[in-house]
Write an enzyme that holds these catalytic residues in place. Structure first.
Site, PDB file in Angstrom:
ATOM      1  N   ASP A   1      24.821  24.248 -57.364  1.00 55.96           N
ATOM      2  CA  ASP A   1      25.961  24.047 -58.299  1.00 55.96           C
ATOM      3  C   ASP A   1      27.109  23.006 -57.629  1.00 55.96           C
ATOM      4  O   ASP A   1      26.746  22.076 -56.894  1.00 55.96           O
ATOM      5  CB  ASP A   1      26.750  25.500 -58.227  1.00 55.96           C
ATOM      6  CG  ASP A   1      27.627  25.754 -59.487  1.00 55.96           C
ATOM      7  OD1 ASP A   1      29.073  25.109 -59.222  1.00 55.96           O
ATOM      8  OD2 ASP A   1      27.169  26.148 -60.126  1.00 55.96           O
TER       9      ASP A   1
ATOM     10  N   ARG B   1      43.369  22.277 -61.029  1.00 58.32           N
ATOM     11  CA  ARG B   1      42.335  22.138 -59.940  1.00 58.32           C
ATOM     12  C   ARG B   1      42.314  20.876 -59.258  1.00 58.32           C
ATOM     13  O   ARG B   1      41.199  20.561 -59.044  1.00 58.32           O
ATOM     14  CB  ARG B   1      41.100  22.805 -60.421  1.00 58.32           C
ATOM     15  CG  ARG B   1      40.206  23.415 -59.456  1.00 58.32           C
ATOM     16  CD  ARG B   1      38.623  23.573 -60.017  1.00 58.32           C
ATOM     17  NE  ARG B   1      37.901  24.423 -59.105  1.00 58.32           N
ATOM     18  CZ  ARG B   1      36.535  24.230 -59.254  1.00 58.32           C
ATOM     19  NH1 ARG B   1      35.785  23.696 -59.875  1.00 58.32           N
ATOM     20  NH2 ARG B   1      35.755  25.197 -58.076  1.00 58.32           N
TER      21      ARG B   1
ATOM     22  N   TRP C   1      26.627  22.121 -67.182  1.00 57.91           N
ATOM     23  CA  TRP C   1      27.761  21.007 -67.660  1.00 57.91           C
ATOM     24  C   TRP C   1      29.110  21.781 -67.490  1.00 57.91           C
ATOM     25  O   TRP C   1      29.263  22.257 -68.635  1.00 57.91           O
ATOM     26  CB  TRP C   1      27.585  20.373 -68.801  1.00 57.91           C
ATOM     27  CG  TRP C   1      28.368  19.213 -69.339  1.00 57.91           C
ATOM     28  CD1 TRP C   1      29.824  19.303 -69.281  1.00 57.91           C
ATOM     29  CD2 TRP C   1      27.968  18.129 -69.872  1.00 57.91           C
ATOM     30  NE1 TRP C   1      30.301  18.192 -69.950  1.00 57.91           N
ATOM     31  CE2 TRP C   1      29.317  17.593 -70.417  1.00 57.91           C
ATOM     32  CE3 TRP C   1      26.941  17.557 -70.356  1.00 57.91           C
ATOM     33  CZ2 TRP C   1      29.310  16.341 -71.128  1.00 57.91           C
ATOM     34  CZ3 TRP C   1      26.839  16.193 -70.917  1.00 57.91           C
ATOM     35  CH2 TRP C   1      28.114  15.502 -71.253  1.00 57.91           C
ATOM     36  N   ASP C   2      29.962  21.484 -66.635  1.00 57.53           N
ATOM     37  CA  ASP C   2      31.156  22.158 -66.436  1.00 57.53           C
ATOM     38  C   ASP C   2      32.514  21.521 -67.026  1.00 57.53           C
ATOM     39  O   ASP C   2      32.400  20.153 -67.231  1.00 57.53           O
ATOM     40  CB  ASP C   2      31.470  22.571 -64.971  1.00 57.53           C
ATOM     41  CG  ASP C   2      32.072  23.828 -65.066  1.00 57.53           C
ATOM     42  OD1 ASP C   2      32.754  24.180 -65.894  1.00 57.53           O
ATOM     43  OD2 ASP C   2      32.126  24.353 -63.842  1.00 57.53           O
ATOM     44  N   MET C   3      33.477  22.152 -67.243  1.00 61.17           N
ATOM     45  CA  MET C   3      34.671  21.400 -67.519  1.00 61.17           C
ATOM     46  C   MET C   3      35.822  22.386 -67.065  1.00 61.17           C
ATOM     47  O   MET C   3      36.011  23.452 -67.964  1.00 61.17           O
ATOM     48  CB  MET C   3      34.667  21.193 -69.305  1.00 61.17           C
ATOM     49  CG  MET C   3      35.646  20.397 -69.933  1.00 61.17           C
ATOM     50  SD  MET C   3      37.176  20.932 -70.356  1.00 61.17           S
ATOM     51  CE  MET C   3      38.037  19.650 -71.059  1.00 61.17           C
TER      52      MET C   3
ATOM     53  N   ASP D   1      33.289  33.322 -65.618  1.00 59.24           N
ATOM     54  CA  ASP D   1      33.327  33.509 -63.992  1.00 59.24           C
ATOM     55  C   ASP D   1      33.474  34.930 -63.660  1.00 59.24           C
ATOM     56  O   ASP D   1      33.223  35.340 -62.347  1.00 59.24           O
ATOM     57  CB  ASP D   1      34.460  32.583 -63.387  1.00 59.24           C
ATOM     58  CG  ASP D   1      34.035  31.208 -63.340  1.00 59.24           C
ATOM     59  OD1 ASP D   1      33.032  30.750 -63.853  1.00 59.24           O
ATOM     60  OD2 ASP D   1      35.118  30.406 -63.290  1.00 59.24           O
TER      61      ASP D   1
HETATM   62  C1  GLA Z   1      33.751  26.775 -62.646  1.00 62.74           C
HETATM   63  C2  GLA Z   1      32.168  27.425 -63.127  1.00 62.74           C
HETATM   64  C3  GLA Z   1      31.790  28.035 -61.845  1.00 62.74           C
HETATM   65  C4  GLA Z   1      31.557  26.978 -60.793  1.00 62.74           C
HETATM   66  C5  GLA Z   1      32.543  26.238 -60.157  1.00 62.74           C
HETATM   67  C6  GLA Z   1      32.363  25.228 -59.600  1.00 62.74           C
HETATM   68  O1  GLA Z   1      34.452  27.651 -62.075  1.00 62.74           O
HETATM   69  O2  GLA Z   1      32.806  28.326 -64.050  1.00 62.74           O
HETATM   70  O3  GLA Z   1      30.464  28.744 -62.348  1.00 62.74           O
HETATM   71  O4  GLA Z   1      30.372  26.290 -61.129  1.00 62.74           O
HETATM   72  O5  GLA Z   1      33.282  25.825 -61.341  1.00 62.74           O
HETATM   73  O6  GLA Z   1      33.340  24.375 -58.951  1.00 62.74           O
END
Ligand code: GLA
Length: 734
Positions: free
Chosen positions: A366, A443, A477-479, A548
């Site tokens: 991650d 963030r 792929w996060d946002m 999360d």
């Molecule tokens: C978000 C995602 C988490 C993790 C964090 C990493 O909060 O939902 O699962 O990947 O970012 O910074």
């Protein structure tokens, strides 16, 4: 299935075994809506079409003072010439007028379905899967052509719609609103269902009656959002899971959207859905076209559960494009909750090794592997390995993990940048932000300006280098923040109304390029958990990190709510450590797994840190999941008891041949001294005899009509005495 055109009456009838959708050309050439609902005979001409009112306060014909659009049911209405409800589109012309009047100019009917350039859309595998109608309408004064696209599917209660706007004149047109769908229903006796929440409590169902006035949901966050999902159900007031009429509406889009129901004082209902018109202005010069996102209309005359089953099948078969389409998903282990950004190669290999011993198939590294990423303040934008943590690079790590017999995946957040990054130092103007104003951070990060092709290019090249030089099977792929100060620096003032939409088009284009370059990769979308869980994303990433919040008890609500509009195989669900990071609640490892198995399934903790006894349970859970995941992920889902209305929730999945079923039962806080409660199954073969958890001899009808008790007959829980206990029942046909 097909589309019939009744030439004399000028009516189009779209139909299959389940539904009919009837469109008519009105006497004045407008495209009117005549019927949508349960299948009626395709030869039937629909008679009731209201174009006359009593003492109409505005009239559309000199020779008939009661001729009015006020009550007409229309397919793509405008505001400004007698229809006072919410319009589907609005176009500002060079002379300042917004008045338009589209009239029918022709149509085409053909087998199959076309894609929408640059946008996600449902697709056919073969032309016989669907039939499409294109209705072309024109406004000669303003020089506008609008094509309305309707696709009806074979053996599915689904119609897909979108609109294409085209400038066929010489002057500039400014499209201020271009929705995907307008549906005018003859009465408003419905209940609206939306799926709402926030970070860590996404997609809770919420209902309200549509008696009068406007009901609306929207996102202006630049992504579809955790707060409210671009999926709405409109159902009859007595509809429940197992009976009654219900209509589903998905917008196949991941950015700002709106969905609105307007119950007027004549007792009719207008429903519209599409791109949010706020801050939207799309200039179209001569010859240019603009395509709206697609909307999916689904229907059931047999209740919400049946509606969800149709949606699940449709999205799995006609939206997901991936080598994992309709395939069991790998069981993964993700290091985020175990290490956050504080790791080195040795630590990661240790976690992965234990995962392999447990039976997982894929290890996911991650956040924290790139740039100067040691905390939230730095590194985003720099997609090259952090050699202090991983001296052998991603290549070296991926090789060691592959050598263990595991697949390897990485986390990325390609739309974001930190102030403390090489990318930002080199290109401060690549970030969305209004001139001479501070930016709102989220963030500690800023949003890259994906409306600029050079930004997307640069990120693509960086990612291409990482992926092509390692062995990567999966990408998360996060946002992690919403968009604010949506302004493209250096862009023309008159182009700024395009930025929100162009941003999403940029995201889609990067997905498309990566998918083309690396067709074998499994993508999982994520946005601070489930803040971009929508049908558009499923076109690129067949699974989405659901939330999360991995607390065993909370997850029941989140996954249950998500299941109304999205298939189980799309729901990213993991077992994490207890007490839970988000709620502080302790739920046993089996109880956590009993909800995660109704999803893609995986782990999000350091398996070295649990007891031997728990580790043995994990090994058992993985063996179990490997045996049954096909049924969990692709069986028919039946919601049996809602966690939102009862203390004990239950749902089950049944294999297509009804040989195997799996039922999850989830209790809330223990209530002492209660009577027997029975949960009744669904979807089994009534004549067949089944075992439950390997024993007994139960007819399907007994399990479905009588049911099984949720507490034992002595009035105690089945196992243990604790709050939030769960039960998983494995049901086999004998
Ligand atoms: C978000 C995602 C988490 C993790 C964090 C990493 O909060 O939902 O699962 O990947 O970012 O910074």
């Amino acid at each position: 299935m097909g589309i019939i055109f009744h030439e004399e009456e000028k009516q189009f009838h779209l139909y299959n075994d389940y539904i009919s959708y009837v469109i008519g050309i009105c006497p004045d050439g407008e495209v009117g809506h005549l019927y949508y609902g349960k299948r009626i005979h395709e030869k039937q001409i629909v008679k009731a079409y209201q174009t006359r009112g009593v003492r109409a306060l505005c009239c559309n014909r000199k020779e008939d003072e009661n001729y009015t659009k006020e009550m007409a049911q229309l397919e793509y209405p405008a505001f400004g010439n007698g229809d006072f409800r919410t319009p589907a589109y609005e176009i500002l012309q060079e002379n300042g007028s917004r008045v338009t009047n589209l009239v029918y100019a022709g149509h085409r009917i053909y087998a199959g379905k076309k894609g929408i350039p640059g946008l996600p859309a449902s697709y056919v595998e073969k032309d016989s899967d669907a039939t499409t109608l294109e209705i072309v309408c024109e406004d000669a004064v303003a020089g506008i052509r609008v094509t309305l696209f309707y696709t009806i599917w074979e053996q599915r209660p689904v119609v897909c719609r979108h609109a294409r706007l085209e400038n066929m004149g010489e002057e500039m047109l400014d499209v201020r609103r271009a929705l995907s769908l307008c549906l005018d229903l003859p009465d408003a006796e419905y209940t609206w269902m939306q799926f709402q929440g926030a970070w860590a409590r996404e997609r809770y169902p919420m209902e309200r009656d549509l008696s009068a006035g406007i009901t609306e949901i929207e996102s202006m966050r630049g992504h579809s959002s955790a707060n409210v999902n671009p999926f709405v159900i409109i159902k009859r007031k007595d509809t429940n899971e197992v009976q009654g009429e219900a209509m589903g509406f998905h917008l196949v889009y991941s950015g700002n959207f709106v969905a609105r129901a307007q119950a007027d004082t004549y007792g009719k209902l207008r429903f519209v859905m599409g791109l949010n018109p706020q801050w939207f202005s799309w200039k179209l010069s001569s010859g240019e076209v603009f395509d709206t996102p697609e909307a999916i209309l689904s229907y059931s005359a047999k209740g919400l559960n049946d509606l969800s089953q149709s949606i699940h099948g449709f999205l799995n078969d006609h939206m997901v494009r991936s080598p994992y389409k309709n395939k069991p998903r790998p069981i993964l282990l993700n290091n985020w909750e175990a290490t956050e950004m504080n790791f080195d190669e040795e630590k990661i290999l240790n976690i992965a090794k234990k995962g392999k011993e447990a039976g997982v198939e894929l290890f996911v590294l991650d956040d924290g592997w790139f740039g100067a990423r040691n905390d939230d303040y730095a590194g985003l934008g720099d997609w090259f390995v952090n050699a202090n943590k991983l001296p052998n690079g991603i290549y070296g790590l991926s090789k060691k993990i592959n050598d263990m017999g595991l697949q390897f995946g990485i986390w990325i957040e390609p739309e974001m940048v930190n102030e403390d990054s090489e990318l930002y130092r080199a290109h401060p103007d690549w970030v969305l932000g209004a001139p001479n104003r501070p930016r709102t951070l989220g963030r500690h990060q800023m949003v890259l300006d994906y409306s600029k092709p050079e930004v997307v290019d640069c990120i693509y090249k960086q990612l291409y280098d990482v992926i092509s030089n390692a062995s990567i099977h999966y990408i998360k792929w996060d946002m992690n923040r919403s968009i604010t100060e949506c302004y493209s620096l250096g862009g023309a003032p008159e182009e700024q109304g395009k930025v929100y939409h162009k941003y999403i088009l940029g995201v889609y284009s990067l997905y498309e390029r990566l998918m083309k370059a690396f067709p074998e990769i499994l993508f999982e979308s994520c946005a601070s958990g489930g803040a971009r869980f929508d049908a558009g994303m499923l076109y690129y990433a067949p699974q989405a990190w659901c939330s999360d919040d991995t607390d065993g008890h909370e997850r029941v609500k989140i996954q249950y709510g998500t299941s109304y509009g999205y298939p189980i195989a799309s729901i990213g669900a993991h077992v994490s450590a207890a007490p839970n990071q988000q709620t502080g609640r302790f739920v046993t490892i089996d109880d956590r797994a009993n909800i995660a198995c109704f999803g893609t399934f995986g782990y999000e903790l350091d398996l070295n840190e649990i007891s031997d006894e728990e580790f043995a349970r994990v090994q058992q859970q993985i063996r179990f999941m490997k045996e049954y995941r096909e049924v969990f992920q692709y069986g028919k889902l039946y919601r049996l008891q809602s966690p939102f209305t009862k203390d004990t929730a239950a749902w089950m999945v049944v294999s297509k041949d009804r040989e195997v079923a799996l039922l999850g039962l989830y209790r809330g806080c223990k209530t002492p001294n209660v009577g027997i409660d029975l949960v009744r199954m669904q979807g089994l073969d009534p004549e067949a005899s089944y075992t439950v958890n390997g024993s007994g001899d139960f007819y399907g009808d007994y399990l479905m009509e009588h049911g099984i008790p949720t507490i034992d007959t002595e009035g105690d829980w089945f196992h243990g005495n604790e709050d939030f206990s769960t039960e998983l029942f494995v049901i086999h046909k004998q």
